[in-house]
Design a protein around this motif. Structure first.
Motif: not given
Length: 418
Positions: A122-126
């Motif tokens: 999720a962090k990688e994709r915002g």
């Protein structure tokens, strides 16, 4: 951008501007609305913690469309494909049974580390992540009771699970920089009419009070409770009824979840939203489509979806509403279900935003109901589709049904190999 899309957008925009509607502002607002895609559509509510566990809690998935996700990496891959075809930036809604771990861990012992793979993704994709304790599909729920169970040891298990779930959600909020909504739904109830309706609800109230007693930073976690009219095995009595949770949420200052399929078949939730938000702070909205009962069909552009969107937009309630999807259809392509449901929800919101709300409210205030009705009806055929096409193109996602080609290719190249 395709010239035809741009031209159609320009012409449609002129029609809306005649009524003082700022189309660009509407699209900017729409792009900010994060819809939470429910992970359980991708695998028919199987989860990954207990692969041999049968679906329980009065839930049922029909159909056996090939290609459902079997592991966390496959589910994330499928969500990536769906999100690639949906305009805007969104969230993903996880149930506790979707932990990404090789450990043999019980529900009441789950920790944030068991979801690290989801957080990294999720962090990688915002993206944001929402969360739900899984109070079903477990031997400690096989008799239909969890947080209101008469056995204090079983009740303790579910209390501890819900506590753990709130900690996990708070960790999501801290890691991802946006609040996680933790929604508590339980299947508790009786198939036939009970003698004592009060005592199970008293137990549920006490259990929830203990669950929510642990201080959790509201900047990172938002608590919600979800009612249901009935379910398989709880046809006559549901402990967590709408009236129970309305009173509980108001008195405890937490959010209520309105699920479009959790009320009487002739009852709609669109007429309830403004009433709740006059008194409650926030609201969780589960967009679903019931067919005769809570059957959780894929969201279509039906009248109730439009009325829900209009209530949120006309009442300026969007900033206090968290929108998520909740359906599980195993009879069609799992990814297509996400795309259809999310895009329809966005289209409904856009249509509501493209109404002359100020003008309509003034007509109503003036008692000119003729003009009000005429204008509402005429706007149903205004070219919102041209605005939607432009929005999709500007967001870099397929326009109209072109997304279906991508899904079919993905089915051939990826899903068919599972």
């Amino acid at each position: 951008m395709d010239n035809a899309i741009q031209t159609s957008y320009n012409e449609a925009k002129k029609l809306y501007e005649r009524h003082g509607i700022d189309v660009d502002a509407a699209l900017a607002r729409l792009s900010q609305i994060r819809i939470s895609l429910h992970c359980w559509q991708g695998d028919d509510v199987k989860g990954f913690l207990r692969k041999d566990q049968e679906l329980g809690g009065g839930l049922a998935v029909t159909g056996s469309y090939p290609g459902r996700a079997r592991r966390p990496d496959e589910l994330r891959q499928d969500l990536d494909e769906a999100l690639r075809l949906i305009p805007g930036q969104h969230k993903v809604n996880l149930h506790a049974i979707y932990a990404d771990t090789d450990e043999q861990v019980e529900l009441d012992a789950l920790e944030p580390r068991h979801f690290a793979g989801w957080v990294d993704w999720a962090k990688e994709r915002g993206l944001g992540l929402d969360f739900n304790p899984t109070c079903f599909s477990h031997e400690k729920a096989k008799d239909g009771f969890t947080l209101s169970h008469p056995d204090p040891e079983i009740r303790r298990f579910w209390i501890d699970h819900c506590k753990a779930s709130r900690r996990i959600a708070e960790s999501f909020g801290r890691e991802l920089g946006q609040p996680s909504v933790t929604n508590v739904w339980i299947p508790d109830g009786f198939k036939d009419s009970p003698v004592d309706r009060l005592t199970p609800r008293a137990r549920l109230m006490e259990a929830l009070d203990e669950v929510f007693a642990e201080p959790i930073d509201e900047k990172y976690n938002i608590d919600a409770v979800e009612s249901k009219l009935f379910g398989i095995g709880s046809e006559s009595y549901v402990v967590g009824s709408h009236e129970f949770y309305m009173g509980y949420a108001l008195s405890r200052g937490i959010a209520v979840c309105f699920d479009a399929g959790h009320f009487h078949p002739t009852e709609t939730i669109s007429n309830k939203l403004s009433s709740w938000l006059l008194f409650g702070r926030e609201m969780l909205l589960h967009v679903s489509r019931p067919v005769r009962w809570d059957s959780d069909h894929v969201v279509t552009m039906d009248d109730e979806l439009l009325e829900i969107a209009r209530e949120l937009v006309r009442g300026e309630l969007l900033d206090r509403t968290h929108i998520g999807l909740d359906f599980f259809d195993g009879s069609i392509n799992h990814i297509a279900a996400w795309v259809i449901g999310t895009r329809n929800t966005q289209k409904a919101l856009l249509r509501a935003m493209l109404e002359p709300i100020g003008e309509l409210k003034q007509l109503e205030l003036d008692g000119d109901y003729t003009s009000r009705l005429a204008l509402v009806e005429e706007f149903k055929s205004y070219p919102y589709g041209a605005i939607w096409d432009y929005f999709c193109a500007s967001q870099g996602v397929p326009v109209r049904e072109a997304w279906l080609t991508d899904v079919k290719e993905y089915e051939t190249n990826v899903l068919s190999a599972r």
